[in-house]
Write a protein that holds these residues in place. Structure first.
Motif, PDB file in Angstrom:
ATOM      1  N   LYS A  53       0.823  -1.200   0.000  1.00  0.00           N
ATOM      2  CA  LYS A  53       0.000   0.000   0.000  1.00  0.00           C
ATOM      3  C   LYS A  53       0.866   1.263   0.000  1.00  0.00           C
ATOM      4  O   LYS A  53       0.544   2.263  -0.646  1.00  0.00           O
ATOM      5  CB  LYS A  53      -0.937  -0.013   1.212  1.00  0.00           C
ATOM      6  N   ALA A  54       1.966   1.226   0.731  1.00  0.00           N
ATOM      7  CA  ALA A  54       2.868   2.372   0.757  1.00  0.00           C
ATOM      8  C   ALA A  54       3.489   2.611  -0.616  1.00  0.00           C
ATOM      9  O   ALA A  54       3.632   3.752  -1.057  1.00  0.00           O
ATOM     10  CB  ALA A  54       3.954   2.165   1.805  1.00  0.00           C
ATOM     11  N   LYS A  55       3.837   1.534  -1.306  1.00  0.00           N
ATOM     12  CA  LYS A  55       4.396   1.681  -2.655  1.00  0.00           C
ATOM     13  C   LYS A  55       3.359   2.280  -3.603  1.00  0.00           C
ATOM     14  O   LYS A  55       3.699   3.097  -4.469  1.00  0.00           O
ATOM     15  CB  LYS A  55       4.881   0.333  -3.184  1.00  0.00           C
ATOM     16  N   TYR A  56       2.101   1.875  -3.438  1.00  0.00           N
ATOM     17  CA  TYR A  56       1.066   2.426  -4.300  1.00  0.00           C
ATOM     18  C   TYR A  56       0.862   3.917  -4.011  1.00  0.00           C
ATOM     19  O   TYR A  56       0.743   4.729  -4.936  1.00  0.00           O
ATOM     20  CB  TYR A  56      -0.252   1.671  -4.119  1.00  0.00           C
ATOM     21  N   LEU A  57       0.852   4.282  -2.745  1.00  0.00           N
ATOM     22  CA  LEU A  57       0.720   5.691  -2.396  1.00  0.00           C
ATOM     23  C   LEU A  57       1.897   6.492  -2.942  1.00  0.00           C
ATOM     24  O   LEU A  57       1.730   7.595  -3.486  1.00  0.00           O
ATOM     25  CB  LEU A  57       0.621   5.861  -0.879  1.00  0.00           C
ATOM     26  N   LEU A  58       3.088   5.934  -2.842  1.00  0.00           N
ATOM     27  CA  LEU A  58       4.262   6.623  -3.374  1.00  0.00           C
ATOM     28  C   LEU A  58       4.145   6.787  -4.887  1.00  0.00           C
ATOM     29  O   LEU A  58       4.503   7.835  -5.437  1.00  0.00           O
ATOM     30  CB  LEU A  58       5.532   5.849  -3.018  1.00  0.00           C
ATOM     31  N   SER A  59       3.631   5.754  -5.573  1.00  0.00           N
ATOM     32  CA  SER A  59       3.482   5.857  -7.025  1.00  0.00           C
ATOM     33  C   SER A  59       2.524   6.977  -7.405  1.00  0.00           C
ATOM     34  O   SER A  59       2.692   7.624  -8.449  1.00  0.00           O
ATOM     35  CB  SER A  59       2.989   4.527  -7.609  1.00  0.00           C
ATOM     36  N   LEU A  60       1.513   7.233  -6.566  1.00  0.00           N
ATOM     37  CA  LEU A  60       0.600   8.349  -6.826  1.00  0.00           C
ATOM     38  C   LEU A  60       1.276   9.682  -6.547  1.00  0.00           C
ATOM     39  O   LEU A  60       1.071  10.661  -7.279  1.00  0.00           O
ATOM     40  CB  LEU A  60      -0.658   8.206  -5.971  1.00  0.00           C
ATOM     41  N   LEU A  61       2.071   9.743  -5.494  1.00  0.00           N
ATOM     42  CA  LEU A  61       2.815  10.973  -5.202  1.00  0.00           C
ATOM     43  C   LEU A  61       3.752  11.340  -6.347  1.00  0.00           C
ATOM     44  O   LEU A  61       4.070  12.513  -6.557  1.00  0.00           O
ATOM     45  CB  LEU A  61       3.609  10.811  -3.910  1.00  0.00           C
ATOM     46  N   LEU A  62       4.184  10.307  -7.104  1.00  0.00           N
ATOM     47  CA  LEU A  62       5.137  10.522  -8.190  1.00  0.00           C
ATOM     48  C   LEU A  62       4.488  10.438  -9.569  1.00  0.00           C
ATOM     49  O   LEU A  62       5.190  10.468 -10.584  1.00  0.00           O
ATOM     50  CB  LEU A  62       6.270   9.497  -8.086  1.00  0.00           C
TER      51      LEU A  62
END
Length: 428
Positions: A328-337
């Motif tokens: 989930k953290a990786k997915y959130l990071l992908s949205l931030l980027l």
């Protein structure tokens, strides 16, 4: 105003780390349990993100809205830290196991070396970053985060003066020198400097040095660390010679050593000089002081028309290695980027560290800078991997040049200082 330009930022919009307190209170599940848990989209959970800057464009809200389309029961806790002590707070939280799931910071190499960060080398966004950003967020050949934005350096010019004198941005260093000569002949200072604030000297030197050093040897500062080259070699000497050509030909304003940054910027605005060689905060500073200044930008070329832009990553983002929700953290990071999210983040605020981000800027010069970052290769700021003592010797050399002197042993002294203090450096 600023200490040594490596740490400079044109526009200060920065974000950093804080703690995932649940990680300290809950047992870490086995790999199988964690994967099963993370793949679920219908569970309630919380991710923490810490930062220390203002969000002027609704970036975080837009990211959260998109994230909740996939995880409707999720809670994102945005923890804002004080920009004055965020680095100290972040480090203490990491050491105590209380850091956030997603960490905005400026010390990726240090934190990766300490084992605090998740390896993100397999993430698709890694290849979208400009070269200098990739270097900054890597440790031992692996990627531990992303850089959101950069500050860079080059030539800002007064379009009205250029039009009046029928000047065009130069394509080679020789054309740049000829352009300076024409401006001086017209009774204006070609380049406005405010060298009483000594950090501004680096604003002129860095774009020259980036092209000089990293076109001749893209691995120059790493080779220096390995003992393959010296500071007192062709790369740095070429940059010093070009800086001296500007100074000794009288291409800076006569009072450049007597005035500071603010006074020099006002002279630039007042049309007393045609150009200011400075960082990417320049359009914002000029806009805050006047509404009718027409500004352009160009990157400094070498003799063959090639350029490397010094682009220092500023705000960086990583994932805590102890997060209970890595997927989930990786997915959130992908949205931030995400490129559209980063375009929103960067609008009238920052220059993106991602090649595919097209942000909107009210000042046309910022669009020119963005295009240049996408067109030319980028490097870390020259001197970024030097010791402080070696950089002190470089600064002394630049000051000698500005005072009309020729170089003697300053670069040899820089090499001696570098070797003496080399152990203080942290490299891959």
């Amino acid at each position: 105003m600023r200490k040594w330009i490596i740490g400079l930022t044109a526009l200060s919009f920065i974000i950093t780390t804080a703690g995932c307190s649940n990680a300290a209170k809950q047992p870490v599940p086995s790999n199988g349990q964690a994967q099963k848990q993370e793949d679920r989209t219908d569970e309630a959970f919380t991710l923490r993100v810490s930062y220390w800057a203002q969000d002027k464009n609704g970036y975080f809200d837009s990211v959260e809205k998109k994230f909740k389309e996939k995880y409707p029961k999720a809670t994102i806790r945005w923890d804002k830290l004080d920009e004055k002590n965020f680095a100290e707070v972040t480090e203490n939280q990491l050491k105590s196991g209380q850091a956030a799931d997603i960490l905005f910071n400026q010390k990726i190499k240090e934190y990766a070396k300490a084992g605090y960060l998740l390896d993100l080398s397999d993430q698709p966004w890694t290849q979208r970053m400009i070269d200098s950003a990739k270097q900054t967020v890597a440790y031992k050949g692996k990627t531990y985060g992303a850089a959101l934005d950069v500050s860079t350096f080059g030539v800002y010019y007064n379009k009205i003066i250029f039009d009046r004198l029928q000047l065009q941005p130069p394509k080679t260093w020789d054309e740049f020198m000829a352009l300076n000569a024409k401006i001086k002949q017209a009774g204006l200072s070609p380049i406005i400097g405010g060298f009483k604030d000594v950090w501004t000297i680096q604003g002129v030197y860095l774009p020259i040095a980036a092209t000089s050093e990293f076109l001749q040897n893209p691995n120059f500062e790493l080779d220096l660390y390995a003992g393959k080259v010296k500071i007192d070699g062709p790369e740095v000497n070429t940059a010093m010679r070009k800086f001296a050509d500007l100074a000794h030909n009288g291409y800076f304003n006569p009072d450049a050593l007597l005035i500071g940054y603010e006074e020099s910027t006002q002279q630039f605005i007042d049309g007393k000089g045609a150009m200011q060689v400075m960082g990417s905060w320049t359009p914002g500073v000029v806009d805050s002081n006047t509404s009718d200044f027409k500004m352009g930008f160009f990157a400094l070329p070498d003799q063959n028309g090639k350029t490397v832009m010094a682009a220092a990553p500023d705000k960086q983002v990583s994932i805590n290695a102890k997060t209970l929700h890595p997927v989930k953290a990786k997915y959130l990071l992908s949205l931030l980027l995400d490129k559209d999210m980063l375009a929103l983040y960067s609008k009238n605020v920052a220059l993106s560290a991602f090649k595919d981000v097209i942000a909107e800027y009210s000042n046309p010069a910022m669009k020119d800078v963005q295009k240049a970052l996408q067109l030319y290769p980028t490097s870390i700021n020259p001197g970024h991997l030097f010791t402080n003592s070696a950089n002190d010797a470089i600064n002394a050399a630049l000051n000698h040049i500005l005072s009309g002197k020729v170089l003697q042993n300053e670069l040899k002294e820089a090499d001696v200082n570098y070797i003496k203090d080399k152990a203080t450096l942290i490299l891959d």
